[in-house]
Design a protein around this motif. Structure first.
Motif, PDB file in Angstrom:
ATOM      1  N   LEU A 103       1.002  -1.319  -0.038  1.00  0.00           N
ATOM      2  CA  LEU A 103       0.046  -0.090   0.042  1.00  0.00           C
ATOM      3  C   LEU A 103       0.977   1.243   0.012  1.00  0.00           C
ATOM      4  O   LEU A 103       1.758   1.605   1.077  1.00  0.00           O
ATOM      5  N   VAL A 104       1.099   1.889  -1.273  1.00  0.00           N
ATOM      6  CA  VAL A 104       1.882   2.918  -1.224  1.00  0.00           C
ATOM      7  C   VAL A 104       1.292   4.159  -1.069  1.00  0.00           C
ATOM      8  O   VAL A 104       2.264   5.362  -1.055  1.00  0.00           O
ATOM      9  N   GLY A 105       0.217   4.435  -1.065  1.00  0.00           N
ATOM     10  CA  GLY A 105      -0.504   5.791  -1.062  1.00  0.00           C
ATOM     11  C   GLY A 105      -1.754   6.086  -1.045  1.00  0.00           C
ATOM     12  O   GLY A 105      -2.631   4.610  -1.290  1.00  0.00           O
ATOM     13  N   GLY A 106      -2.448   6.897  -0.875  1.00  0.00           N
ATOM     14  CA  GLY A 106      -3.968   7.129  -0.794  1.00  0.00           C
ATOM     15  C   GLY A 106      -4.243   8.763  -0.910  1.00  0.00           C
ATOM     16  O   GLY A 106      -3.308   9.618  -0.593  1.00  0.00           O
ATOM     17  N   GLU A 107      -5.337   8.908  -0.871  1.00  0.00           N
ATOM     18  CA  GLU A 107      -5.733  10.315  -0.855  1.00  0.00           C
ATOM     19  C   GLU A 107      -7.051  10.322  -0.104  1.00  0.00           C
ATOM     20  O   GLU A 107      -8.226   9.481  -0.649  1.00  0.00           O
ATOM     21  N   THR A 108      -7.326  11.233   0.630  1.00  0.00           N
ATOM     22  CA  THR A 108      -8.897  11.526   1.373  1.00  0.00           C
ATOM     23  C   THR A 108      -9.270  12.954   0.915  1.00  0.00           C
ATOM     24  O   THR A 108      -8.620  13.948   1.171  1.00  0.00           O
ATOM     25  N   ALA A 109     -10.289  13.019  -0.157  1.00  0.00           N
ATOM     26  CA  ALA A 109     -10.503  14.337  -0.413  1.00  0.00           C
ATOM     27  C   ALA A 109     -12.027  14.718   0.134  1.00  0.00           C
ATOM     28  O   ALA A 109     -12.781  13.885  -0.047  1.00  0.00           O
ATOM     29  N   GLU A 110     -11.850  15.865   0.822  1.00  0.00           N
ATOM     30  CA  GLU A 110     -13.152  16.336   1.666  1.00  0.00           C
ATOM     31  C   GLU A 110     -13.960  17.352   0.721  1.00  0.00           C
ATOM     32  O   GLU A 110     -13.082  18.313   0.428  1.00  0.00           O
ATOM     33  N   MET A 111     -15.009  17.112   0.324  1.00  0.00           N
ATOM     34  CA  MET A 111     -15.785  17.686  -0.645  1.00  0.00           C
ATOM     35  C   MET A 111     -17.145  18.159  -0.103  1.00  0.00           C
ATOM     36  O   MET A 111     -18.157  17.536  -0.730  1.00  0.00           O
TER      37      MET A 111
ATOM     38  N   ILE B  30      -2.293   9.131  -6.184  1.00  0.00           N
ATOM     39  CA  ILE B  30      -3.668   9.226  -6.832  1.00  0.00           C
ATOM     40  C   ILE B  30      -4.145  10.627  -6.081  1.00  0.00           C
ATOM     41  O   ILE B  30      -3.758  10.967  -5.150  1.00  0.00           O
ATOM     42  N   ASP B  31      -5.076  11.235  -6.821  1.00  0.00           N
ATOM     43  CA  ASP B  31      -5.501  12.376  -6.302  1.00  0.00           C
ATOM     44  C   ASP B  31      -6.830  12.865  -7.248  1.00  0.00           C
ATOM     45  O   ASP B  31      -7.000  12.313  -8.207  1.00  0.00           O
ATOM     46  N   GLY B  32      -7.524  13.524  -6.599  1.00  0.00           N
ATOM     47  CA  GLY B  32      -8.884  13.815  -7.023  1.00  0.00           C
ATOM     48  C   GLY B  32      -8.762  15.521  -7.468  1.00  0.00           C
ATOM     49  O   GLY B  32      -7.800  16.218  -7.633  1.00  0.00           O
ATOM     50  N   VAL B  33      -9.800  15.986  -8.118  1.00  0.00           N
ATOM     51  CA  VAL B  33      -9.636  17.393  -8.764  1.00  0.00           C
ATOM     52  C   VAL B  33     -10.376  18.306  -7.410  1.00  0.00           C
ATOM     53  O   VAL B  33     -10.146  19.584  -7.517  1.00  0.00           O
ATOM     54  N   GLY B  34     -10.914  17.956  -6.724  1.00  0.00           N
ATOM     55  CA  GLY B  34     -11.774  18.699  -5.459  1.00  0.00           C
ATOM     56  C   GLY B  34     -12.798  19.126  -5.937  1.00  0.00           C
ATOM     57  O   GLY B  34     -13.446  19.131  -7.155  1.00  0.00           O
ATOM     58  N   THR B  35     -13.382  20.563  -5.159  1.00  0.00           N
ATOM     59  CA  THR B  35     -14.367  21.007  -5.357  1.00  0.00           C
ATOM     60  C   THR B  35     -14.478  22.182  -6.722  1.00  0.00           C
ATOM     61  O   THR B  35     -15.429  22.787  -6.992  1.00  0.00           O
ATOM     62  N   LYS B  36     -13.342  22.101  -7.390  1.00  0.00           N
ATOM     63  CA  LYS B  36     -13.134  22.617  -8.554  1.00  0.00           C
ATOM     64  C   LYS B  36     -14.425  22.292  -9.508  1.00  0.00           C
ATOM     65  O   LYS B  36     -14.892  22.743 -10.417  1.00  0.00           O
ATOM     66  N   LEU B  37     -14.569  20.865  -9.510  1.00  0.00           N
ATOM     67  CA  LEU B  37     -15.566  20.142 -10.185  1.00  0.00           C
ATOM     68  C   LEU B  37     -16.736  20.863  -9.853  1.00  0.00           C
ATOM     69  O   LEU B  37     -17.959  20.707 -10.820  1.00  0.00           O
ATOM     70  N   LEU B  38     -17.291  21.464  -8.900  1.00  0.00           N
ATOM     71  CA  LEU B  38     -18.647  22.085  -8.580  1.00  0.00           C
ATOM     72  C   LEU B  38     -18.788  23.381  -9.523  1.00  0.00           C
ATOM     73  O   LEU B  38     -19.863  23.811  -9.869  1.00  0.00           O
ATOM     74  N   ASP B 119     -24.316  15.473 -10.518  1.00  0.00           N
ATOM     75  CA  ASP B 119     -22.971  15.491  -9.530  1.00  0.00           C
ATOM     76  C   ASP B 119     -22.066  14.327  -9.981  1.00  0.00           C
ATOM     77  O   ASP B 119     -22.516  13.203 -10.282  1.00  0.00           O
ATOM     78  N   TYR B 120     -20.638  14.508  -9.911  1.00  0.00           N
ATOM     79  CA  TYR B 120     -19.925  13.396 -10.168  1.00  0.00           C
ATOM     80  C   TYR B 120     -18.604  13.792  -9.380  1.00  0.00           C
ATOM     81  O   TYR B 120     -18.250  14.909  -9.220  1.00  0.00           O
ATOM     82  N   ASP B 121     -17.961  12.919  -8.993  1.00  0.00           N
ATOM     83  CA  ASP B 121     -16.516  12.944  -8.452  1.00  0.00           C
ATOM     84  C   ASP B 121     -15.652  12.294  -9.287  1.00  0.00           C
ATOM     85  O   ASP B 121     -15.939  11.524 -10.144  1.00  0.00           O
ATOM     86  N   ALA B 122     -14.420  12.731  -9.523  1.00  0.00           N
ATOM     87  CA  ALA B 122     -13.352  12.408 -10.327  1.00  0.00           C
ATOM     88  C   ALA B 122     -12.094  12.200  -9.646  1.00  0.00           C
ATOM     89  O   ALA B 122     -11.572  13.180  -8.732  1.00  0.00           O
ATOM     90  N   ALA B 123     -11.101  11.287  -9.910  1.00  0.00           N
ATOM     91  CA  ALA B 123      -9.958  10.939  -9.378  1.00  0.00           C
ATOM     92  C   ALA B 123      -9.211  10.423 -10.523  1.00  0.00           C
ATOM     93  O   ALA B 123      -9.801   9.794 -11.444  1.00  0.00           O
ATOM     94  N   SER B 158      -5.726  23.763  -9.042  1.00  0.00           N
ATOM     95  CA  SER B 158      -6.996  22.777  -8.447  1.00  0.00           C
ATOM     96  C   SER B 158      -6.835  22.854  -7.122  1.00  0.00           C
ATOM     97  O   SER B 158      -7.437  22.014  -6.440  1.00  0.00           O
ATOM     98  N   ASN B 159      -6.492  23.921  -6.502  1.00  0.00           N
ATOM     99  CA  ASN B 159      -6.576  23.712  -4.847  1.00  0.00           C
ATOM    100  C   ASN B 159      -7.226  25.326  -4.364  1.00  0.00           C
ATOM    101  O   ASN B 159      -7.026  26.315  -5.040  1.00  0.00           O
TER     102      ASN B 159
END
Lengths: 320, 320
Positions: A103-111, B30-38, B119-123, B158-159
């Motif tokens: 398990l090399v990484g992860g991301e928790t995104a609060e939206m 791994i990363d998402g786009v966050g609330t820029k999606l909104l 709505d959708y989330d994307a990573a 994106s932040n």
């Protein structure tokens, strides 16, 4: 250096073509847990879906002939519930342990504004490695008479949960009630049984041998739609569903939901989490190796000349 | 064979330790786009956030010294909107093109009951490759007097979008109004400018040379919290914010939101999307190589002996 395999179980990258002389083939996939998460939510039990998140990915990579080497997870939520996240990641770690990957990484995104209350979505990505000659499926070597093996699943795994939730809601049982198909556990606990991870047992057969010709991870689409992904156009898998017993949870779902046998075979794994094709002369050896590694294995059918469907399920009327 | 780098920009796997003799180091994030999606949702414009999804990942891997070789994306939604998804994936493909990596897979998960309406989330997840001696940062080679370079960003990236959305809402401007900081575009269009992808320009410096000692991708936490991740405990980055002009969008956000300079430096990239540390004697060569590759680069400060904070921002009062 890379190509997406349309209809395959994972995307491939040849590290040699990408500039690393003598490098292996990498295979990578990304997948979520789906609406099984909503049952985890209802039961406030999040460790087993963490294992599901790993299983869905690492089992897929096996079908390409690759052993997973690392994993990363993503959780999207409104506001991080630390207890939930810790429990989920514990399940991810257990899944990684069971599949021998890091398990090399992860991301928790609060939206906030995208997720409601305690809702969350979860996805994961596994990357595996193989040599060029470990590639699966080996369609050009498949022929009429090859044997189709089924490896037992651990319950519903991670697909078909929109249908499961509908049937449970209509049946009137609560997720906290004893499961009508297993009085030792609640409906929710039983449904949350984590997806079986086949990496170590299958790798014990595949790593050094040329025994496996193809593997299909039985996910959404069931036996009907997944087996055809690994066999050539001119052949069909003829599978006799009387060769194994459909587990009790599926019998209950079929009866309560008034689900046709055909729909069962497309929505659920119906007892087989992984299906393999082997030469007839290797079948007993492969079964013995897999059983030594802890699997329950059935000879469920054979490859025949295709005449219409790529997967022919016999004796479906026996599913009552 | 693998270790997660706590506080680093990506997880590493040594393929040699994982059993492939002579294999490279793989680095994955791994990363998402966050609330820029909104905002993408409000503008019904989904291609640029697809590029963001790639950028957030591939820029991170650069900070480990790795060039991305492949990418996979995940979209969670209620019911797939094909037009939206096609547009998003077009942006992902463009991001992959700009960073020279292969799009090898992806997953779209339909989860009614978890996502509302459209709505959708994307990573996304990128995996990169490097040799052992391409590792960054090279903290043990950093010393007082080393030069800190800033590479220009393309807007907000994106932040910080929860704060951006709050400020826009309070200001009373609509996303479809001309942007007060750029009358040629609407507020929404300007805010959706995709995150700049630094892979090709930075790789032109890093691939064969030992010119870069460290890189920081300026994401959540801004200059204040990201630069410290690549420098050793005994040194601090002293950055003079008067050495570049904070772009108009940030000036507007600061003024409309009544945001302190300290908060600006933690919430936003404030004009620098990537920061590098180099030896003083190499600074002009690195600047020239990066500018030839299309970047705008500033000498923004130097490493000094640490006495408290790991990133000291001078002349913050000039941000008005």
């Amino acid at each position: 250096g890379a190509q997406a395999i349309i209809g395959g179980f994972g995307g491939e990258v040849d590290l040699e073509a990408a500039g690393w002389k003598g490098g292996p083939i990498l295979v990578s996939g990304i997948d979520g847990v789906g609406t099984k998460l909503l049952i985890a939510q209802k039961m406030n039990k999040h460790d087993t879906v963490g294992q599901d998140c790993v299983a869905m990915n690492v089992n897929d990579l096996l079908c390409n002939g690759a052993r997973s080497i690392f994993f990363l997870d993503y959780i999207g939520c409104s506001k991080l519930n630390l207890e939930m996240a810790a429990s989920f990641v514990e399940g991810v770690a257990e899944g990684c342990r069971l599949s021998g990957c890091a398990l090399v990484g992860g991301e928790t995104a609060e939206m906030p504004g995208l997720y409601d209350g305690e809702d969350y979505d979860a996805a994961g990505t596994a990357t595996g490695m193989r040599s060029k000659d470990q590639a699966l499926p080996r369609m050009q070597e498949m022929a009429e008479g090859d044997i189709v093996l089924g490896i037992a699943s651990d319950g519903v795994h991670s697909n078909g949960f929109s249908l499961v939730r509908k049937i449970v809601a209509r049946s009137g049982v609560e997720y906290t009630d004893p499961a009508p198909w297993d009085s030792s556990r609640s409906v929710g606990e039983s449904l949350l049984t984590p997806t079986r991870i086949y990496v170590k047992s299958i790798w014990s057969v595949h790593e050094h041998g040329r025994l496996l010709l193809g593997l299909a991870h039985i996910t959404g689409g069931g036996l009907s739609e997944n087996i055809v992904r690994m066999i050539p156009e001119e052949l069909a898998a003829e599978v006799d569903v009387k060769t194994w017993e459909m587990p009790a949870v599926f019998k209950w779902l079929k009866k309560e939901g008034n689900v046709t046998s055909e729909e069962m075979a497309r929505a659920f794994n119906t007892g087989l989490g992984m299906v393999a094709v082997v030469k007839a002369e290797n079948a007993d050896l492969v079964i013995s190796k897999l059983e030594t590694a802890g699997e329950k294995v059935y000879k469920v059918g054979k490859l025949v000349k295709r005449d219409g469907e790529g997967c022919v399920l016999k004796n479906l009327s026996s599913w009552i």
